[in-house]
Design a protein around this motif. Structure first.
Motif, mmCIF file in Angstrom:
data_model
loop_
_atom_site.group_PDB
_atom_site.id
_atom_site.type_symbol
_atom_site.label_atom_id
_atom_site.label_comp_id
_atom_site.label_asym_id
_atom_site.label_seq_id
_atom_site.Cartn_x
_atom_site.Cartn_y
_atom_site.Cartn_z
ATOM 1 N N UNK A 226 10.118 36.011 9.826
ATOM 2 C CA UNK A 226 10.058 36.491 8.451
ATOM 3 C C UNK A 226 8.735 37.162 8.118
ATOM 4 N N UNK A 227 7.629 36.585 8.586
ATOM 5 C CA UNK A 227 6.321 37.189 8.322
ATOM 6 C C UNK A 227 6.173 38.522 9.057
ATOM 7 N N UNK A 228 6.708 38.620 10.273
ATOM 8 C CA UNK A 228 6.659 39.889 11.001
ATOM 9 C C UNK A 228 7.462 40.953 10.251
ATOM 10 N N UNK A 229 8.608 40.564 9.701
ATOM 11 C CA UNK A 229 9.447 41.490 8.925
ATOM 12 C C UNK A 229 8.694 42.006 7.704
ATOM 13 N N UNK A 230 7.949 41.135 7.037
ATOM 14 C CA UNK A 230 7.141 41.552 5.880
ATOM 15 C C UNK A 230 6.077 42.551 6.318
ATOM 16 N N UNK A 231 5.382 42.239 7.435
ATOM 17 C CA UNK A 231 4.352 43.146 7.943
ATOM 18 C C UNK A 231 4.954 44.490 8.340
ATOM 19 N N UNK A 232 6.170 44.452 8.884
ATOM 20 C CA UNK A 232 6.849 45.684 9.282
ATOM 21 C C UNK A 232 7.146 46.553 8.061
ATOM 22 N N UNK A 233 7.538 45.941 6.965
ATOM 23 C CA UNK A 233 7.775 46.700 5.739
ATOM 24 C C UNK A 233 6.496 47.365 5.244
ATOM 25 N N UNK A 234 5.383 46.647 5.347
ATOM 26 C CA UNK A 234 4.105 47.231 4.939
ATOM 27 C C UNK A 234 3.755 48.417 5.834
ATOM 28 N N UNK A 235 3.981 48.251 7.153
ATOM 29 C CA UNK A 235 3.684 49.336 8.085
ATOM 30 C C UNK A 235 4.519 50.574 7.824
ATOM 31 N N UNK A 236 5.812 50.378 7.525
ATOM 32 C CA UNK A 236 6.674 51.540 7.295
ATOM 33 C C UNK A 236 6.413 52.182 5.934
ATOM 34 N N UNK A 237 5.967 51.405 4.954
ATOM 35 C CA UNK A 237 5.604 51.988 3.656
ATOM 36 C C UNK A 237 4.492 53.014 3.840
ATOM 37 N N UNK A 238 3.527 52.691 4.721
ATOM 38 C CA UNK A 238 2.411 53.608 4.959
ATOM 39 C C UNK A 238 2.815 54.789 5.838
ATOM 40 N N UNK A 239 4.003 54.716 6.454
ATOM 41 C CA UNK A 239 4.445 55.788 7.332
ATOM 42 C C UNK A 239 3.887 55.696 8.736
ATOM 43 N N UNK A 240 3.320 54.527 9.096
ATOM 44 C CA UNK A 240 2.786 54.370 10.451
ATOM 45 C C UNK A 240 3.880 54.565 11.489
ATOM 46 N N UNK A 241 5.081 54.137 11.161
ATOM 47 C CA UNK A 241 6.289 54.440 11.936
ATOM 48 C C UNK A 241 7.458 54.372 10.974
ATOM 49 N N UNK A 242 8.572 54.968 11.336
ATOM 50 C CA UNK A 242 9.721 55.028 10.432
ATOM 51 C C UNK A 242 11.020 54.818 11.201
ATOM 52 N N UNK A 243 11.958 54.162 10.542
ATOM 53 C CA UNK A 243 13.312 54.062 11.064
ATOM 54 C C UNK A 243 14.104 55.282 10.599
ATOM 55 N N UNK A 244 15.193 55.611 11.291
ATOM 56 C CA UNK A 244 15.962 56.817 10.929
ATOM 57 C C UNK A 244 16.363 56.875 9.451
ATOM 58 N N UNK A 245 16.719 55.721 8.851
ATOM 59 C CA UNK A 245 17.144 55.737 7.453
ATOM 60 C C UNK A 245 15.980 55.844 6.470
ATOM 61 N N UNK A 246 14.749 55.908 7.008
ATOM 62 C CA UNK A 246 13.576 56.028 6.132
ATOM 63 C C UNK A 246 12.951 57.422 6.175
#
Length: 297
Positions: A226-246
């Motif tokens: 769960x904590x990794x998932x939260x960190x992943x959301x923070x990372x994708x918000x900044x655009x460090x990496x993106x999933x196809x739907x983002x």
């Protein structure tokens, strides 16, 4: 008991003096234990926290005319953090082997996953392999750093821990499934069932301050995912990496990713056991005898 680093020994000595007069029973004693638990967790997360802060700052505040690309700057910062932790003895040389193994395992997965389009990074910088910036390997290393540090800080022991060779086989199957599910069926739920069978009765014992707590290992794995998932959301918000739907606009990372991170935790835990074999919790009689021996000494 695993030996703390010199800095951790100094912090521990100062904390013991400060908390010497803390109550031993009641609500306030519980608050002290909770505070120490949070402080130890934060200390264990140091590498990952520093890297996450660097990602946020670089991705949001770095000027557009910077000589270095953002991905290269992040890689250099990650290297600096790693060197700093070694120089200051926040990590032991023995732990570095685990972290380097996480680099290799993580980077191999990144190369494959970006190639098949599971997620993507900006195509910039020279410190990268194919389309994968080298700082991505440090994100996996951050997980390894946390696990080896938490193992030491909480003096972890286990009851009914499964044979390491069995856990290694399951971890290998999980790792293979991250690749093979693109061509054949996804066996993640079968693998999750195997994890529950293996670790379902395992209890983790952790020293907080004056007390040792007991936690079902499966719940610990879920919490870490769960904590990794939260960190992943923070990372994708900044655009460090993106999933196809983002790509066309940021969206919350799918909750289905929690299962992926849960299985990744299994791989991570097994890798750490290669350096720190899981220790059995002592019986009450043995623990009492050890306490008496220490008192006599």
């Amino acid at each position: 008991m695993l030996q703390p680093t010199r800095l951790e020994q100094r912090i521990d000595t100062a904390a013991r003096r400060w908390l010497a007069s803390a109550p031993t029973t009641g609500f306030r004693a519980g608050l002290v234990e909770f505070g120490v638990f949070v402080a130890k967790q934060a200390w264990a997360c140091l590498f990952g926290a520093l890297l996450l802060v660097a990602i946020i700052l670089v991705r949001t505040l770095s000027p557009s005319d910077l000589a270095l690309t953002r991905n290269d700057l992040l890689t250099l910062i990650a290297i600096a953090i790693q060197v700093l932790m070694l120089v200051t003895r926040l990590e032991a040389g023995r732990e570095l082997w685990v972290i380097m193994l996480f680099h290799v395992v993580g980077t191999a997965m990144e190369l494959f996953k970006t190639d098949v389009g599971s997620w993507q990074y900006e195509a910039e910088g020279i410190l990268r392999i194919a389309g994968v910036p080298l700082f991505s390997g440090f994100m996996y290393a951050a997980v390894g750093s946390y696990l080896v540090r938490v193992y030491r800080l909480f003096d972890l022991t286990f009851t009914r821990y499964p044979p390491v060779w069995m856990t290694a086989i399951v971890a290998a199957l999980i790792y293979a499934n991250f690749f093979t599910h693109h061509w054949i069926a996804d066996f993640r739920w079968l693998l999750t069932a195997l994890v529950v069978v293996l670790w379902g009765t395992t209890i983790m014992h952790a020293r907080v301050w004056r007390r040792r707590i007991r936690l079902p290992v499966i719940l610990v794995f879920v919490g870490a995912a769960g904590f990794i998932w939260i960190a992943e959301n923070i990372g994708t918000i900044t655009g460090a990496w993106l999933y196809p739907n983002q790509i066309d606009g940021w969206q919350l990372v799918s909750l289905s990713k929690l299962s992926s991170w849960f299985l990744l935790m299994i791989i991570s835990v097994v890798l750490v056991t290669f350096v720190y074999p899981p220790r059995k919790e002592k019986s009450s009689a043995s623990a009492k005898a050890d306490t008496e021996d220490q008192s006599a000494a």
